[in-house]
Design a protein around this motif. Structure first.
Motif, short mmCIF file in Angstrom:
data_model
loop_
_atom_site.label_atom_id
_atom_site.label_comp_id
_atom_site.label_asym_id
_atom_site.label_seq_id
_atom_site.Cartn_x
_atom_site.Cartn_y
_atom_site.Cartn_z
N MET A 109 0.83 -1.21 0.00
CA MET A 109 0.00 0.00 0.00
C MET A 109 0.86 1.26 0.00
O MET A 109 0.50 2.25 -0.62
N VAL A 110 2.01 1.22 0.64
CA VAL A 110 2.93 2.36 0.59
C VAL A 110 3.41 2.58 -0.84
O VAL A 110 3.46 3.71 -1.33
N LEU A 111 3.74 1.49 -1.54
CA LEU A 111 4.14 1.60 -2.95
C LEU A 111 2.99 2.14 -3.81
O LEU A 111 3.19 2.98 -4.69
N PHE A 112 1.80 1.66 -3.55
CA PHE A 112 0.63 2.12 -4.31
C PHE A 112 0.37 3.60 -4.07
O PHE A 112 0.15 4.37 -5.01
N ILE A 113 0.42 4.03 -2.81
CA ILE A 113 0.22 5.45 -2.49
C ILE A 113 1.32 6.30 -3.14
O ILE A 113 1.06 7.41 -3.62
N GLY A 114 2.54 5.78 -3.20
CA GLY A 114 3.62 6.49 -3.88
C GLY A 114 3.33 6.69 -5.35
O GLY A 114 3.52 7.78 -5.90
N MET A 115 2.84 5.64 -6.03
CA MET A 115 2.50 5.78 -7.45
C MET A 115 1.33 6.73 -7.67
O MET A 115 1.33 7.53 -8.61
N VAL A 116 0.34 6.65 -6.80
CA VAL A 116 -0.81 7.57 -6.92
C VAL A 116 -0.35 9.01 -6.65
O VAL A 116 -0.83 9.94 -7.29
N SER A 117 0.58 9.18 -5.74
CA SER A 117 1.09 10.52 -5.45
C SER A 117 1.83 11.10 -6.66
O SER A 117 1.76 12.31 -6.92
N ILE A 118 2.53 10.26 -7.41
CA ILE A 118 3.19 10.74 -8.62
C ILE A 118 2.16 11.22 -9.64
O ILE A 118 2.31 12.29 -10.24
N ALA A 119 1.09 10.45 -9.82
CA ALA A 119 0.02 10.87 -10.74
C ALA A 119 -0.65 12.14 -10.25
O ALA A 119 -0.98 13.04 -11.04
N TYR A 120 -0.85 12.24 -8.95
CA TYR A 120 -1.46 13.43 -8.37
C TYR A 120 -0.56 14.66 -8.55
O TYR A 120 -1.03 15.74 -8.89
N ALA A 121 0.75 14.49 -8.36
CA ALA A 121 1.67 15.60 -8.55
C ALA A 121 1.70 16.05 -10.01
O ALA A 121 1.75 17.25 -10.30
N TYR A 122 1.65 15.10 -10.93
CA TYR A 122 1.59 15.44 -12.35
C TYR A 122 0.34 16.25 -12.66
O TYR A 122 0.39 17.26 -13.36
N GLU A 123 -0.76 15.80 -12.11
CA GLU A 123 -2.03 16.51 -12.32
C GLU A 123 -1.96 17.93 -11.75
O GLU A 123 -2.43 18.89 -12.34
N TRP A 124 -1.36 18.06 -10.59
CA TRP A 124 -1.24 19.36 -9.94
C TRP A 124 -0.36 20.30 -10.78
O TRP A 124 -0.69 21.46 -10.99
N ARG A 125 0.77 19.78 -11.28
CA ARG A 125 1.69 20.60 -12.08
C ARG A 125 1.06 21.04 -13.40
O ARG A 125 1.37 22.10 -13.91
N ARG A 126 0.19 20.20 -13.97
CA ARG A 126 -0.46 20.54 -15.24
C ARG A 126 -1.63 21.51 -15.05
O ARG A 126 -2.22 21.95 -16.03
N GLY A 127 -1.98 21.84 -13.81
CA GLY A 127 -3.05 22.81 -13.55
C GLY A 127 -4.42 22.19 -13.45
O GLY A 127 -5.43 22.88 -13.62
N GLY A 128 -4.50 20.91 -13.18
CA GLY A 128 -5.79 20.23 -13.08
C GLY A 128 -6.59 20.63 -11.85
O GLY A 128 -7.80 20.40 -11.80
N LEU A 129 -5.94 21.23 -10.86
CA LEU A 129 -6.65 21.63 -9.65
C LEU A 129 -7.00 23.11 -9.64
O LEU A 129 -7.55 23.60 -8.66
N ASP A 130 -6.66 23.83 -10.70
CA ASP A 130 -7.00 25.26 -10.80
C ASP A 130 -8.39 25.39 -11.41
O ASP A 130 -8.61 25.08 -12.58
N TRP A 131 -9.35 25.84 -10.61
CA TRP A 131 -10.72 25.96 -11.06
C TRP A 131 -11.01 27.44 -11.32
O TRP A 131 -11.33 28.19 -10.42
N ASP A 132 -10.89 27.85 -12.55
CA ASP A 132 -11.19 29.24 -12.87
C ASP A 132 -12.32 29.36 -13.85
O ASP A 132 -12.88 28.50 -14.36
#
Length: 121
Positions: A98-121
């Motif tokens: 589960m630690v490995l899984f959370i690590g992989m999900v965190s990488i996808a989440y960080a990619y999404e964050w960097r691409r601006g997926g969490l900016d709601w304008d």
């Protein structure tokens, strides 16, 4: 196995089907009949409808980022809930996985964050 086991299931399916048919049948009778131009127009995911495709038929990347965000959290919940229920039975192996899984999900989440997926304008 007797048929009496199936009676509640068939009854519930019948009740659900009757409720669905009743809801669809009664809605035009009791529903509001106030139509306006905005209600009659096609709704296209927040984009103003136009006869020409926006940007030559291409969708903005925000639609794909939103879909990606949904998939990230959906897959995370699908795996985290059963893991949390049987945490004691899985032991150290389950914890490491589960630690490995959370690590992989965190990488996808960080990619999404960097691409601006969490900016709601």
């Amino acid at each position: 196995m007797s048929l009496s086991v199936w009676v509640p299931i068939v009854g519930l399916l019948t009740l659900g089907a009757l409720f669905a048919l009743f809801s669809v049948g009664i809605a035009p009778i009791v529903g509001p009949k106030r139509f306006n131009r905005a209600k009659l127009e096609a709704y296209e995911c927040g984009i103003e409808p136009s006869p020409q495709p926006v940007g030559g038929g291409r969708f903005p990347i925000k639609f794909y980022l939103t879909a990606m965000l949904f998939i990230i959290f959906d897959i995370e919940i699908i795996f985290l809930f059963p893991w949390a229920v049987h945490f004691d039975a899985l032991g150290l192996f389950g914890f490491v996985e589960m630690v490995l899984f959370i690590g992989m999900v965190s990488i996808a989440y960080a990619y999404e964050w960097r691409r601006g997926g969490l900016d709601w304008d």
